[in-house]
Design an enzyme around this catalytic site. Structure first.
Site, PDB file in Angstrom:
ATOM      1  N   ALA A  29       0.830  -1.211   0.000  1.00 45.18           N
ATOM      2  CA  ALA A  29       0.000   0.000   0.000  1.00 45.18           C
ATOM      3  C   ALA A  29       0.863   1.260   0.000  1.00 45.18           C
ATOM      4  CB  ALA A  29      -0.907  -0.002   1.220  1.00 45.18           C
ATOM      5  N   PRO A  30       0.435   2.317  -0.677  1.00 46.19           N
ATOM      6  CA  PRO A  30      -0.836   2.487  -1.402  1.00 46.19           C
ATOM      7  C   PRO A  30      -0.851   1.905  -2.817  1.00 46.19           C
ATOM      8  CG  PRO A  30       0.407   4.524  -1.448  1.00 46.19           C
ATOM      9  CD  PRO A  30       1.201   3.574  -0.599  1.00 46.19           C
ATOM     10  N   GLY A  71       1.987   2.076  -5.360  1.00 49.03           N
ATOM     11  CA  GLY A  71       2.860   2.622  -6.408  1.00 49.03           C
ATOM     12  C   GLY A  71       3.563   1.512  -7.170  1.00 49.03           C
ATOM     13  N   CYS A  91      13.120   3.425   1.557  1.00 49.15           N
ATOM     14  CA  CYS A  91      13.346   4.842   1.240  1.00 49.15           C
ATOM     15  C   CYS A  91      14.080   5.474   2.420  1.00 49.15           C
ATOM     16  CB  CYS A  91      12.034   5.542   0.928  1.00 49.15           C
ATOM     17  SG  CYS A  91      10.823   5.461   2.248  1.00 49.15           S
TER      18      CYS A  91
HETATM   19  C1  LIG Z   1       7.095   1.788   2.121  1.00 47.62           C
HETATM   20  S1  LIG Z   1       5.447   1.374   2.393  1.00 47.62           S
HETATM   21  C2  LIG Z   1       5.007   0.563   0.905  1.00 47.62           C
HETATM   22  C3  LIG Z   1       4.830   1.471  -0.260  1.00 47.62           C
HETATM   23  C4  LIG Z   1       4.294   0.740  -1.475  1.00 47.62           C
HETATM   24  N1  LIG Z   1       5.114  -0.400  -1.817  1.00 47.62           N
HETATM   25  C5  LIG Z   1       4.155   1.640  -2.681  1.00 47.62           C
HETATM   26  O1  LIG Z   1       5.015   1.622  -3.556  1.00 47.62           O
HETATM   27  O2  LIG Z   1       3.150   2.368  -2.756  1.00 47.62           O
HETATM   28  C6  LIG Z   1       5.542   0.052   3.508  1.00 47.62           C
HETATM   29  C7  LIG Z   1       4.250  -0.666   3.797  1.00 47.62           C
HETATM   30  O3  LIG Z   1       4.535  -1.735   4.705  1.00 47.62           O
HETATM   31  C8  LIG Z   1       3.399  -1.978   5.485  1.00 47.62           C
HETATM   32  N2  LIG Z   1       3.809  -2.727   6.693  1.00 47.62           N
HETATM   33  C9  LIG Z   1       4.001  -2.268   7.943  1.00 47.62           C
HETATM   34  N3  LIG Z   1       4.329  -3.279   8.766  1.00 47.62           N
HETATM   35  C10 LIG Z   1       4.352  -4.404   8.027  1.00 47.62           C
HETATM   36  C11 LIG Z   1       4.599  -5.765   8.330  1.00 47.62           C
HETATM   37  N4  LIG Z   1       4.930  -6.170   9.556  1.00 47.62           N
HETATM   38  N5  LIG Z   1       4.491  -6.641   7.335  1.00 47.62           N
HETATM   39  C12 LIG Z   1       4.170  -6.245   6.080  1.00 47.62           C
HETATM   40  N6  LIG Z   1       3.917  -4.968   5.747  1.00 47.62           N
HETATM   41  C13 LIG Z   1       4.014  -4.059   6.707  1.00 47.62           C
HETATM   42  C14 LIG Z   1       2.851  -0.595   5.760  1.00 47.62           C
HETATM   43  O4  LIG Z   1       1.467  -0.638   6.022  1.00 47.62           O
HETATM   44  C15 LIG Z   1       3.185   0.165   4.475  1.00 47.62           C
HETATM   45  O5  LIG Z   1       2.050   0.273   3.659  1.00 47.62           O
END
Ligand SMILES: C[S@@+](CC[C@H](N)C(=O)[O-])C[C@H]1O[C@@H](n2cnc3c(N)ncnc32)[C@H](O)[C@@H]1O
Length: 455
Positions: free
Chosen positions: A111-112, A114, A231
């Protein structure tokens, strides 16, 4: 902008003479990017259509810098899914990954959306894309973006990596872990990330990333590709984490990445006992490229192939249950979508044929949503509208993007128009936006209530 003191001290120590050019970038504005959705539009067609002043992002053929004042996120083309607003460095991850049509791919922290929507472009609607996020509200936004971009072969889940790992052992050809991280590379874009940051937070993120990677690697086939990205700048969440992962999992090796010559190598001197290939990981630095900070590692799983039995989906067998859908499709579509049909309550989906049993998983979107069975009639979904081209439907009404009519449609208003009674695809400059239903020259608006424009 006010950066945390501990962050400044740490970065100065790490970067030495590079620190000055690095820190100076915080005086610049953040970079804004959009990525064209090639599932819907060709690059040359969009460039002929748009009035945005776009500049090519060097590492993505369909990626462009835009001027913030032009607000492409508030344009009808955005609602039509012609592009996705995405930070330029973040676009590098899927360019490195190069997914292929027909593969089985997992985006574990998606999420979201990309990177999910970027992966889907490479897959060209063929194969299986499982897009997951652990947070329910974020998983719903992910699902909306999958819909807006017209993706037909994605399953959206809201699961923990542990529960997915039990269901999908050695299943995927590629897995992306775009990890939750301390976000140091996004301080310019999201100054609030500074408030959350501390040295302890970096350590906590690294522990969480290790857990996620330990689950992810179990779901990968032998010879499969694991892509890890963050990031953030901290070595603990990047080179050190990947170095330790390869030590703990000697059946994984780091692959070399060549995408763009201004991307830098991972820094082997920031780890103790560097493993082979750690310098093949890549870093995107804001003082070297026009984009925010990012880290990417590509790993390959070696070893003997494993055999697993997966429980198969139970598609609809009784064609009678498709009766209303088939009536709708014959009346309104030029070709009838076929595949593995399942019903979730009254909602009809085509599930990618590579998908296995989904029972007891939290599934937000089990595939391509076609519509809903109402009493003796079928109501087509917004997802169906957004994945259709004007030439795939029998009736459509087109408005130009600068017309009053298109704004009225996006606000949910009904309007008078000549045309064929029944379902009409509403298009903006030829690209689908949603449904309308015409009766006696009055078009009832079926643009979803939750997406309607306020003013
Ligand atoms: C950097 S963001 C991802 C952005 C996404 N890949 C994009 O390009 O739009 C990291 C995501 O990891 C999720 N997250 C948090 N804790 C997590 C966990 N324990 N296992 C898997 N996902 C997790 C968060 O909800 C968040 O949406």
């Amino acid at each position: 902008m006010q950066l945390p003191d501990d962050f400044l001290v740490k970065m100065k120590d790490l970067l030495n003479e590079e620190f000055e050019p690095f820190i100076t970038t915080y005086n610049d504005k953040q970079t804004n990017g959009l990525r064209l959705n090639t599932l819907k539009i060709k690059k040359e067609d969009f460039l002929n259509l748009t009035s945005f002043a776009l500049k090519q992002i060097p590492w993505v053929d369909v990626g462009f810098y835009y001027n913030h004042e032009e607000r492409p996120g508030k344009h009808p083309y955005h609602e039509a899914g012609l592009y996705y607003i995405q930070e330029p460095s973040a676009m590098a991850v899927v360019e490195v990954m190069t997914p292929q049509p027909g593969e089985k791919i997992l985006d574990l922290s998606a999420a979201p959306g990309g990177k999910t929507t970027h992966i889907a472009q490479y897959m060209k609607q063929q194969g299986l894309l499982v897009a997951n996020d652990i947070h329910p509200s974020r998983a719903r936004i992910l699902s909306q973006n999958v819909e807006r971009m017209g993706i037909r072969n994605a399953v959206v889940t809201n699961e923990t990596p542990e529960r997915l790992a039990k269901r999908f052992p050695s299943f995927f050809d590629r897995i992306l872990v775009d990890a939750p991280c301390s976000g140091e590379g996004m301080f310019r874009k999201n100054p609030l990330a500074c408030d959350e940051w501390s040295l302890n937070y970096v350590e906590a993120c690294a522990r969480r990333q290790k857990n996620i990677l330990d689950q992810a690697c179990q779901m990968l086939k032998t010879e499969g590709q694991l892509v890890y990205s963050t990031c953030t700048f901290s070595p603990e969440e990047n080179e050190q984490l990947i170095n330790q992962f390869v030590k703990d999992h000697p059946n994984f090796e780091i692959e070399r990445i060549d995408v763009y010559d201004q991307f830098s190598s991972g820094r082997s001197h920031w780890v103790d006992g560097p493993v082979k290939g750690i310098e093949h990981t890549i870093r995107l630095w804001p003082h070297h490229i026009k984009g925010e900070g990012h880290f990417i590692a590509v790993l390959r799983k070696n070893g003997a192939r494993e055999q697993h039995k997966y429980k198969q989906l139970r598609p609809i067998k009784n064609k009678n249950r498709l009766k209303d859908y088939l009536t709708f499709a014959k009346e309104n579509l030029r070709t009838i979508p076929k595949g593995t049909f399942i019903l979730f309550g009254d909602d009809l989906y085509i599930v990618p044929s590579e998908m296995i049993l989904m029972d007891h998983l939290k599934v937000i979107r089990p595939g391509w949503h076609l519509g809903t069975n109402k009493k003796n009639r079928f109501q087509p979904s917004h997802a169906l509208a957004l994945s259709l081209k004007a030439n795939e439907v029998k009736h459509h009404v087109n408005f130009s993007s600068d017309s009053h009519d298109i704004l009225a449609y996006l606000k949910g208003e009904a309007f008078r128009v000549q045309g064929e009674n029944g379902w009409n695809l509403i298009t903006v400059d030829g690209y689908s936006l949603g449904w309308g239903k015409l009766s006696n020259q009055l078009m009832k608006n079926h643009f979803p209530k939750g997406l309607r424009w306020m003013s």
